[in-house]
Structure formats: C-alpha cells, structure tokens
Design a protein around this motif. Structure first.
Motif, PDB file in Angstrom:
ATOM      1  N   GLY A 180      23.536 -23.643 -38.843  1.00  0.00           N
ATOM      2  CA  GLY A 180      22.093 -23.668 -39.051  1.00  0.00           C
ATOM      3  C   GLY A 180      21.433 -24.587 -38.038  1.00  0.00           C
ATOM      4  O   GLY A 180      21.963 -24.887 -36.991  1.00  0.00           O
ATOM      5  N   GLY A 181      20.262 -25.033 -38.408  1.00  0.00           N
ATOM      6  CA  GLY A 181      19.538 -25.956 -37.553  1.00  0.00           C
ATOM      7  C   GLY A 181      18.613 -25.296 -36.564  1.00  0.00           C
ATOM      8  O   GLY A 181      17.886 -25.982 -35.849  1.00  0.00           O
ATOM      9  N   GLY A 182      18.619 -23.977 -36.489  1.00  0.00           N
ATOM     10  CA  GLY A 182      17.738 -23.276 -35.569  1.00  0.00           C
ATOM     11  C   GLY A 182      16.352 -23.111 -36.160  1.00  0.00           C
ATOM     12  O   GLY A 182      16.080 -23.509 -37.299  1.00  0.00           O
ATOM     13  N   PRO A 183      15.473 -22.491 -35.405  1.00  0.00           N
ATOM     14  CA  PRO A 183      14.106 -22.319 -35.891  1.00  0.00           C
ATOM     15  C   PRO A 183      14.009 -21.280 -36.999  1.00  0.00           C
ATOM     16  O   PRO A 183      14.566 -20.195 -36.902  1.00  0.00           O
ATOM     17  CB  PRO A 183      13.337 -21.857 -34.651  1.00  0.00           C
ATOM     18  N   GLY A 184      13.333 -21.623 -38.081  1.00  0.00           N
ATOM     19  CA  GLY A 184      13.060 -20.685 -39.154  1.00  0.00           C
ATOM     20  C   GLY A 184      14.113 -20.644 -40.236  1.00  0.00           C
ATOM     21  O   GLY A 184      15.144 -21.303 -40.161  1.00  0.00           O
TER      22      GLY A 184
ATOM     23  N   PHE B 140      11.253 -16.384 -41.988  1.00  0.00           N
ATOM     24  CA  PHE B 140      10.057 -17.210 -41.981  1.00  0.00           C
ATOM     25  C   PHE B 140      10.224 -18.237 -40.872  1.00  0.00           C
ATOM     26  O   PHE B 140      10.913 -19.239 -41.046  1.00  0.00           O
ATOM     27  CB  PHE B 140       9.864 -17.886 -43.340  1.00  0.00           C
ATOM     28  N   GLY B 141       9.614 -17.952 -39.717  1.00  0.00           N
ATOM     29  CA  GLY B 141       9.782 -18.810 -38.554  1.00  0.00           C
ATOM     30  C   GLY B 141       8.542 -19.630 -38.265  1.00  0.00           C
ATOM     31  O   GLY B 141       7.490 -19.435 -38.868  1.00  0.00           O
ATOM     32  N   PRO B 142       8.656 -20.534 -37.298  1.00  0.00           N
ATOM     33  CA  PRO B 142       7.518 -21.381 -36.965  1.00  0.00           C
ATOM     34  C   PRO B 142       6.386 -20.616 -36.276  1.00  0.00           C
ATOM     35  O   PRO B 142       5.222 -20.984 -36.407  1.00  0.00           O
ATOM     36  CB  PRO B 142       8.114 -22.435 -36.040  1.00  0.00           C
ATOM     37  N   LEU B 143       6.733 -19.543 -35.564  1.00  0.00           N
ATOM     38  CA  LEU B 143       5.703 -18.780 -34.844  1.00  0.00           C
ATOM     39  C   LEU B 143       5.550 -17.356 -35.337  1.00  0.00           C
ATOM     40  O   LEU B 143       4.509 -16.739 -35.105  1.00  0.00           O
ATOM     41  CB  LEU B 143       6.028 -18.760 -33.343  1.00  0.00           C
ATOM     42  N   ASN B 144       6.563 -16.807 -35.940  1.00  0.00           N
ATOM     43  CA  ASN B 144       6.492 -15.432 -36.442  1.00  0.00           C
ATOM     44  C   ASN B 144       7.402 -15.275 -37.646  1.00  0.00           C
ATOM     45  O   ASN B 144       8.085 -16.202 -38.048  1.00  0.00           O
ATOM     46  CB  ASN B 144       6.861 -14.426 -35.337  1.00  0.00           C
ATOM     47  N   GLY B 145       7.425 -14.089 -38.199  1.00  0.00           N
ATOM     48  CA  GLY B 145       8.266 -13.813 -39.346  1.00  0.00           C
ATOM     49  C   GLY B 145       7.960 -12.446 -39.900  1.00  0.00           C
ATOM     50  O   GLY B 145       7.156 -11.695 -39.337  1.00  0.00           O
ATOM     51  N   GLY B 146       8.601 -12.121 -40.994  1.00  0.00           N
ATOM     52  CA  GLY B 146       8.363 -10.829 -41.616  1.00  0.00           C
ATOM     53  C   GLY B 146       9.452 -10.479 -42.597  1.00  0.00           C
ATOM     54  O   GLY B 146      10.417 -11.217 -42.787  1.00  0.00           O
ATOM     55  N   MET B 147       9.271  -9.331 -43.227  1.00  0.00           N
ATOM     56  CA  MET B 147      10.220  -8.809 -44.216  1.00  0.00           C
ATOM     57  C   MET B 147      10.625  -7.402 -43.788  1.00  0.00           C
ATOM     58  O   MET B 147       9.788  -6.639 -43.308  1.00  0.00           O
ATOM     59  CB  MET B 147       9.572  -8.742 -45.596  1.00  0.00           C
ATOM     60  N   VAL B 148      11.908  -7.077 -43.989  1.00  0.00           N
ATOM     61  CA  VAL B 148      12.432  -5.764 -43.642  1.00  0.00           C
ATOM     62  C   VAL B 148      13.374  -5.308 -44.750  1.00  0.00           C
ATOM     63  O   VAL B 148      14.269  -6.054 -45.145  1.00  0.00           O
ATOM     64  CB  VAL B 148      13.208  -5.796 -42.307  1.00  0.00           C
ATOM     65  N   ASP B 149      13.176  -4.092 -45.245  1.00  0.00           N
ATOM     66  CA  ASP B 149      14.136  -3.491 -46.166  1.00  0.00           C
ATOM     67  C   ASP B 149      15.286  -2.919 -45.349  1.00  0.00           C
ATOM     68  O   ASP B 149      15.059  -2.283 -44.317  1.00  0.00           O
ATOM     69  CB  ASP B 149      13.479  -2.371 -46.976  1.00  0.00           C
TER      70      ASP B 149
ATOM     71  N   ALA C 236       9.132  -4.979 -34.403  1.00  0.00           N
ATOM     72  CA  ALA C 236      10.518  -5.448 -34.519  1.00  0.00           C
ATOM     73  C   ALA C 236      10.538  -6.897 -34.988  1.00  0.00           C
ATOM     74  O   ALA C 236       9.659  -7.688 -34.656  1.00  0.00           O
ATOM     75  CB  ALA C 236      11.226  -5.325 -33.180  1.00  0.00           C
ATOM     76  N   LEU C 237      11.537  -7.216 -35.758  1.00  0.00           N
ATOM     77  CA  LEU C 237      11.709  -8.570 -36.280  1.00  0.00           C
ATOM     78  C   LEU C 237      12.782  -9.261 -35.450  1.00  0.00           C
ATOM     79  O   LEU C 237      13.900  -8.771 -35.326  1.00  0.00           O
ATOM     80  CB  LEU C 237      12.119  -8.505 -37.752  1.00  0.00           C
ATOM     81  N   HIS C 238      12.444 -10.402 -34.856  1.00  0.00           N
ATOM     82  CA  HIS C 238      13.368 -11.183 -34.031  1.00  0.00           C
ATOM     83  C   HIS C 238      13.805 -12.405 -34.832  1.00  0.00           C
ATOM     84  O   HIS C 238      12.971 -13.236 -35.180  1.00  0.00           O
ATOM     85  CB  HIS C 238      12.696 -11.622 -32.732  1.00  0.00           C
ATOM     86  N   ILE C 239      15.125 -12.515 -35.077  1.00  0.00           N
ATOM     87  CA  ILE C 239      15.665 -13.605 -35.881  1.00  0.00           C
ATOM     88  C   ILE C 239      16.700 -14.356 -35.044  1.00  0.00           C
ATOM     89  O   ILE C 239      17.686 -13.769 -34.602  1.00  0.00           O
ATOM     90  CB  ILE C 239      16.332 -13.078 -37.166  1.00  0.00           C
ATOM     91  N   PRO C 240      16.511 -15.663 -34.836  1.00  0.00           N
ATOM     92  CA  PRO C 240      17.524 -16.442 -34.110  1.00  0.00           C
ATOM     93  C   PRO C 240      18.854 -16.445 -34.862  1.00  0.00           C
ATOM     94  O   PRO C 240      18.880 -16.519 -36.090  1.00  0.00           O
ATOM     95  CB  PRO C 240      16.938 -17.860 -34.068  1.00  0.00           C
ATOM     96  N   VAL C 241      19.960 -16.360 -34.124  1.00  0.00           N
ATOM     97  CA  VAL C 241      21.273 -16.305 -34.761  1.00  0.00           C
ATOM     98  C   VAL C 241      21.626 -17.615 -35.450  1.00  0.00           C
ATOM     99  O   VAL C 241      22.479 -17.634 -36.337  1.00  0.00           O
ATOM    100  CB  VAL C 241      22.391 -15.924 -33.760  1.00  0.00           C
ATOM    101  N   ASN C 242      20.960 -18.708 -35.079  1.00  0.00           N
ATOM    102  CA  ASN C 242      21.265 -19.990 -35.698  1.00  0.00           C
ATOM    103  C   ASN C 242      20.165 -20.461 -36.644  1.00  0.00           C
ATOM    104  O   ASN C 242      20.103 -21.642 -36.990  1.00  0.00           O
ATOM    105  CB  ASN C 242      21.531 -21.052 -34.634  1.00  0.00           C
ATOM    106  N   ALA C 243      19.313 -19.546 -37.097  1.00  0.00           N
ATOM    107  CA  ALA C 243      18.291 -19.907 -38.076  1.00  0.00           C
ATOM    108  C   ALA C 243      18.958 -20.331 -39.376  1.00  0.00           C
ATOM    109  O   ALA C 243      20.079 -19.918 -39.681  1.00  0.00           O
ATOM    110  CB  ALA C 243      17.348 -18.733 -38.323  1.00  0.00           C
ATOM    111  N   GLU C 244      18.279 -21.157 -40.131  1.00  0.00           N
ATOM    112  CA  GLU C 244      18.819 -21.612 -41.411  1.00  0.00           C
ATOM    113  C   GLU C 244      18.986 -20.409 -42.342  1.00  0.00           C
ATOM    114  O   GLU C 244      18.053 -19.654 -42.560  1.00  0.00           O
ATOM    115  CB  GLU C 244      17.861 -22.637 -42.024  1.00  0.00           C
ATOM    116  N   GLY C 245      20.187 -20.198 -42.850  1.00  0.00           N
ATOM    117  CA  GLY C 245      20.462 -19.079 -43.753  1.00  0.00           C
ATOM    118  C   GLY C 245      20.828 -17.788 -43.050  1.00  0.00           C
ATOM    119  O   GLY C 245      21.010 -16.757 -43.700  1.00  0.00           O
TER     120      GLY C 245
END
Length: 176
Positions: A68-72, A84-93, A120-129
């Motif tokens: 962990g420790g990455g953004p969001g 849920f990130g500092p600059l963007n986010g979203g929900m995807v089924d 498109a939803l961009h999620i860092p690989v080291n985001a928390e969770g």
C-alpha cells in the motif's frame, strides 16, 4: 509493542497465503508419513493436496501484491470496484468491464479499467487496498492470475492489454 520488525511483518503479510499453504502442506506430510497408518493418514493426504493448492495460489497472490501507501483507496464490494483518489476516482461493476490493461508508463503503474457508460478508471497498483483487485480481476472469464502476476513484473512503456470482453473482440474484428 510489537516484537517483529516492520520489514519482516511486511514480508509475512505479503506472502501470508503461501505461508499458510506451506504450513498445511507440512502438517499433511507429518500426518501422511510420520504417524502410524490409519484414518489420520488419509486426512494427511487430503491436507497435502489442500496445502499445495493454497501454497500455489498464495505464491501467485504474493507476486501480484504491491503493498500500500500509494495514492488513493480501493474498495471491492459485491463485484463493484471503487477507487477514491486524490485527483480522480469512480465506481465500476465487474459485469460492465469491457477491457483491463496495465499502463507501465504512468508512475506508479496503473490498472486501466474500461467499462460501459463512462470514462476509463485508472487505479495505481500500489493504492491502499489494491490487493483486493487481484481476486476481483481473477473472476473475469479467461483471465489467468498467473498472467496478471507476471505482467506486473514486466518493464516497458506501452500499455499491456490483459483481458478484453469476448463480444467486444468480435465487434472489433467486424470493424476491420
């Protein structure tokens, strides 16, 4: 007060499933070959198989776990991915996902999830969770967990498409 150093604790947490599988495997070995023959021997054989499966799955999961420790923050609840990130986010089924790729050009690397009805939803690989994404992505039909883990180790600059929905591939083929 903890008697385990944080670095060692992080290693144990990363490989926890594989370590549990190895412990079950060792218990199965002891019950199968170290105890007098009987019912416990057969339970030991079952524990051997179960331990091997757990260790194999844990190794794949441990290879894909980036910490962990990455953004969001990432949440996976009832086949719905939320970021849920500092600059963007979203929900995807998960049922609405059309493709999944890994973009190594972004820092840190990002999972790129395209879906119906939105950007498109961009999620860092080291985001928390983000560890929960491994199990969520493994439920996509035809996507190999081993391929996901191996892709995370690859270096490069171009996005790597890991999975594309079957009917989407047919539509793309019709366009060409």
């Amino acid at each position: 007060m903890s008697f385990i150093r944080p670095e060692v604790r992080a290693i144990f947490l990363r490989w926890r499933e594989a370590l549990i599988g190895a412990a079950v495997l060792l218990l199965g070995l002891y019950w199968s070959f170290g105890v007098t023959p009987g019912l416990l021997t057969w339970v030991g054989y079952l524990a051997l198989v179960l331990g091997a499966v757990l260790a194999f799955a844990g190794m794949q999961k441990g290879r894909a776990r980036m910490g962990g420790g990455g953004p969001g923050v990432v949440q996976v609840v009832e086949r719905r991915i939320g970021y849920f990130g500092p600059l963007n986010g979203g929900m995807v089924d998960l049922d609405a996902v059309t493709s999944l790729s890994l973009d190594p050009a972004e820092h840190p690397r990002h999972w790129v999830i395209t879906h119906e009805g939105g950007p498109a939803l961009h999620i860092p690989v080291n985001a928390e969770g983000a560890d929960a994404l491994f199990d969520a992505f493994a439920s996509l039909p035809g996507l190999s967990p081993g391929r996901m883990a191996a892709t995370l180790k690859q270096e490069g600059r171009k996005p790597i498409v890991l999975w594309r929905r079957a009917d989407l591939s047919k539509r793309i083929a019709q366009l060409h």
